[in-house]
Scaffold this active site. Structure first.
Site, PDB file in Angstrom:
ATOM      1  N   HIS A 207     -13.236  -3.602   4.423  1.00 47.44           N
ATOM      2  CA  HIS A 207     -11.697  -3.718   4.294  1.00 47.44           C
ATOM      3  C   HIS A 207     -11.015  -2.993   5.637  1.00 47.44           C
ATOM      4  O   HIS A 207     -10.465  -3.820   6.434  1.00 47.44           O
ATOM      5  CB  HIS A 207     -11.067  -3.158   3.041  1.00 47.44           C
ATOM      6  CG  HIS A 207      -9.689  -3.287   2.932  1.00 47.44           C
ATOM      7  ND1 HIS A 207      -9.025  -3.413   1.744  1.00 47.44           N
ATOM      8  CD2 HIS A 207      -8.717  -3.589   3.889  1.00 47.44           C
ATOM      9  CE1 HIS A 207      -7.728  -3.454   2.145  1.00 47.44           C
ATOM     10  NE2 HIS A 207      -7.616  -3.587   3.178  1.00 47.44           N
TER      11      HIS A 207
ATOM     12  N   HIS B 143      -2.822   2.419   8.210  1.00 50.24           N
ATOM     13  CA  HIS B 143      -3.864   1.660   7.754  1.00 50.24           C
ATOM     14  C   HIS B 143      -4.098   0.515   8.394  1.00 50.24           C
ATOM     15  O   HIS B 143      -3.224  -0.448   8.880  1.00 50.24           O
ATOM     16  CB  HIS B 143      -3.708   1.272   6.274  1.00 50.24           C
ATOM     17  CG  HIS B 143      -4.732   0.246   5.763  1.00 50.24           C
ATOM     18  ND1 HIS B 143      -6.014   0.458   5.762  1.00 50.24           N
ATOM     19  CD2 HIS B 143      -4.498  -0.993   5.142  1.00 50.24           C
ATOM     20  CE1 HIS B 143      -6.815  -0.590   5.251  1.00 50.24           C
ATOM     21  NE2 HIS B 143      -5.520  -1.684   4.868  1.00 50.24           N
TER      22      HIS B 143
ATOM     23  N   HIS C 234      -7.344  -2.812  10.017  1.00 49.93           N
ATOM     24  CA  HIS C 234      -8.624  -3.367   9.724  1.00 49.93           C
ATOM     25  C   HIS C 234      -9.306  -3.498  11.152  1.00 49.93           C
ATOM     26  O   HIS C 234      -9.441  -4.433  11.813  1.00 49.93           O
ATOM     27  CB  HIS C 234      -8.376  -4.984   9.699  1.00 49.93           C
ATOM     28  CG  HIS C 234      -7.691  -5.078   8.192  1.00 49.93           C
ATOM     29  ND1 HIS C 234      -6.956  -6.078   7.737  1.00 49.93           N
ATOM     30  CD2 HIS C 234      -7.384  -4.118   7.201  1.00 49.93           C
ATOM     31  CE1 HIS C 234      -6.216  -6.224   6.662  1.00 49.93           C
ATOM     32  NE2 HIS C 234      -6.397  -4.740   6.202  1.00 49.93           N
TER      33      HIS C 234
ATOM     34  N   GLU D 257       0.704  -1.162  -0.091  1.00 50.39           N
ATOM     35  CA  GLU D 257       0.276   0.126  -0.035  1.00 50.39           C
ATOM     36  C   GLU D 257       0.943   1.419   0.029  1.00 50.39           C
ATOM     37  O   GLU D 257       0.316   2.446   0.318  1.00 50.39           O
ATOM     38  CB  GLU D 257      -0.888   0.076   1.276  1.00 50.39           C
ATOM     39  CG  GLU D 257      -1.972  -0.952   1.152  1.00 50.39           C
ATOM     40  CD  GLU D 257      -2.988  -1.203   0.361  1.00 50.39           C
ATOM     41  OE1 GLU D 257      -2.902  -0.055  -0.475  1.00 50.39           O
ATOM     42  OE2 GLU D 257      -3.663  -2.083  -0.001  1.00 50.39           O
TER      43      GLU D 257
END
Length: 274
Positions: free
Chosen positions: A212, A141, A143, A117
């Site tokens: 996501h 980032h 989850h 990413e």
């Protein structure tokens, strides 16, 4: 010789990744984290650098990041293992003079590479540098379980999602008055999702990827972690409230306005108008 693993930035990455793993936000190799550094941060550690740093071109040039060092998590690496072997799971990279690629100065041993990413991170760093006059240095980032769950039951609209999170916990409007950006579902690890995320990062410090996870931005590792943690706590409250039959009372529009005035923040107008 100064040991880079004892530096504030490696230790900070160890703490953030370990905390995220313990929260349950980063199963297996899920999640990624990047921190923008200054040359002064890495100046003491040149003796730790690879003698022949590998060079990796970027898929698109990013001149705004030219000559900028970062510490990043690795592709396919597990957050739970960063504390056990920082050099295998983290890397210090430095973008070259024209922003066309970067050298891996330290870490990412055994031919490892930065997170898949990285395009989304670097593009988001560019936008947050502009949006905050260079104040924001972290892109995270993960989850976050309850935020993901809400993307299945709430309308995936910035105003709707933001308003629900603000009502889920009083501190939310104070912590993220700019609201939560939301993308359509997109294939991860591509320039396309990176560009879409960066576009939302122009306006929001939090961006949801439905089904996501979430992207967050902030000036420090603690601030960025705390931003996501605050939104996730509200999401957890909302999941429980919805499972108990829904809200019978909540924070009103007038109360949200008063909250913003008390703490000197300007709430996202579209969310406040609902």
């Amino acid at each position: 010789m100064q040991n880079i693993t004892q530096s504030w930035f490696v230790q900070g990455m160890i703490k953030a990744t370990t905390d995220a793993w313990l929260k349950g936000w980063d199963e297996r190799n899920g999640g990624n984290l990047t921190l923008r550094l200054d040359d002064a941060d890495i100046a003491l550690y040149h003796d730790n650098f690879h003698p022949q740093p590998r060079y990796i071109p970027l898929s698109q040039p990013m001149p705004l990041l030219a000559n900028t060092p970062f510490i990043v998590t690795g592709s396919g690496k597990f957050f739970r293992n960063v504390q056990l072997d920082p050099a295998a799971n983290l890397g210090v990279v430095k973008v070259d003079s024209d922003g066309a690629g970067y050298h891996i100065l330290w870490g990412l041993t055994n031919e490892a590479v930065p997170t898949s990413e990285l395009p989304a991170h670097f593009l988001s760093h560019c936008e947050r540098i502009k949006a905050t006059n260079g104040k924001d240095r972290v892109i995270m980032h993960c989850h976050a379980t309850n935020l993901i769950a809400l993307t299945y039951v709430l309308e995936n609209d910035t105003a709707v999602f933001t308003r629900q999170l603000w009502e889920g916990s009083t501190e939310c409007l104070v912590v993220f008055p700019d609201g939560v950006g939301i993308l359509p579902w997109m294939v991860p690890g591509t320039d396309e999702i990176g560009q879409a995320t960066a576009q939302e990062m122009q306006k929001h410090s939090l961006v949801l990827w439905p089904f996501h996870g979430v992207f967050g931005s902030g000036p420090t590792l603690d601030e960025t972690f705390g931003l996501i943690d605050t939104a996730e706590k509200s999401a957890e409250v909302l999941v429980k409230v919805y499972s108990m039959g829904g809200m019978k009372q909540t924070i009103s529009r007038e109360e949200l306005i008063a909250l913003g005035q008390r703490f000197g923040v300007t709430p996202l107008a579209s969310a406040l108008a609902l």
